[in-house]
Design a protein around this motif. Structure first.
Motif, short mmCIF file in Angstrom:
data_model
loop_
_atom_site.label_atom_id
_atom_site.label_comp_id
_atom_site.label_asym_id
_atom_site.label_seq_id
_atom_site.Cartn_x
_atom_site.Cartn_y
_atom_site.Cartn_z
N SER A 39 94.49 -30.51 16.27
CA SER A 39 94.99 -31.78 16.79
C SER A 39 93.92 -32.62 17.49
O SER A 39 94.23 -33.66 18.06
N VAL A 40 92.66 -32.19 17.44
CA VAL A 40 91.57 -32.95 18.06
C VAL A 40 91.31 -34.18 17.22
O VAL A 40 91.22 -34.11 16.00
N ASP A 41 91.19 -35.34 17.88
CA ASP A 41 91.00 -36.60 17.15
C ASP A 41 89.76 -37.32 17.67
O ASP A 41 89.80 -37.92 18.74
N ILE A 42 88.68 -37.24 16.94
CA ILE A 42 87.44 -37.94 17.27
C ILE A 42 87.13 -38.83 16.07
O ILE A 42 86.52 -38.38 15.11
N THR A 43 87.60 -40.06 16.13
CA THR A 43 87.46 -40.95 14.98
C THR A 43 86.98 -42.33 15.41
O THR A 43 87.04 -42.67 16.59
N TRP A 44 86.54 -43.13 14.46
CA TRP A 44 86.20 -44.52 14.68
C TRP A 44 86.40 -45.28 13.39
O TRP A 44 86.44 -44.70 12.31
N GLY A 45 86.51 -46.58 13.51
CA GLY A 45 86.65 -47.44 12.33
C GLY A 45 85.30 -47.61 11.64
O GLY A 45 84.28 -47.11 12.10
#
Length: 138
Positions: free
Chosen positions: A111-117
């Motif tokens: 469930s770890v969320d490390i994102t970018w556009g």
């Protein structure tokens, strides 16, 4: 050392921590609010607010320790991957202003969320920006 810095207090043993690794220059501790089990944080013993303040001698030693600790975390936890995360400045998500690096164990479907556009460069823009940055590298 900075009197108001939580990481300096950890280094000075004013605040307790669970330590994974320590040498003359760095301490690696378990994060008290982990993104995932096994989340750890590398802290230099000398206070630098961010990477921009760090001296070359300390900087040259950082990834030797990062690689050593990352391999141990991966081997012990058998995680599928590992994020090595470091933020500089409030705009980049830094909340503790003492240079530090996060080790975040990752597993498929966690469930770890490390994102970018994703952005795009205009015609010739990447080369123009690169040229300006190269001129500043010493």
């Amino acid at each position: 050392m900075s009197n108001n810095c939580i990481f300096c207090k950890i280094i000075g043993n004013e605040i307790s921590s669970v330590s994974l690794y320590e040498d003359d220059d760095f301490k690696v501790i378990m994060d008290i609010s982990p993104a995932a089990k096994g989340h750890a944080v590398l802290i230099p013993k000398k206070h630098f607010a961010n990477l921009f303040e760090m001296d070359e001698n300390t900087a040259s030693k950082v990834f030797v320790v990062v690689a050593k600790v990352a391999k141990a975390i991966k081997e012990e936890l058998n995680c599928d991957g590992l994020n090595i995360l470091q933020n500089n400045g409030e705009a980049a998500g830094q909340t503790v202003f003492h240079f530090h690096i996060h080790f975040i164990p990752r597993y498929y479907k966690d469930s770890v969320d490390i994102t970018w556009g994703h952005d795009r460069y205009g015609e010739g823009e990447a080369e123009s920006i690169a040229e300006a940055i190269r001129a500043r590298i010493v």
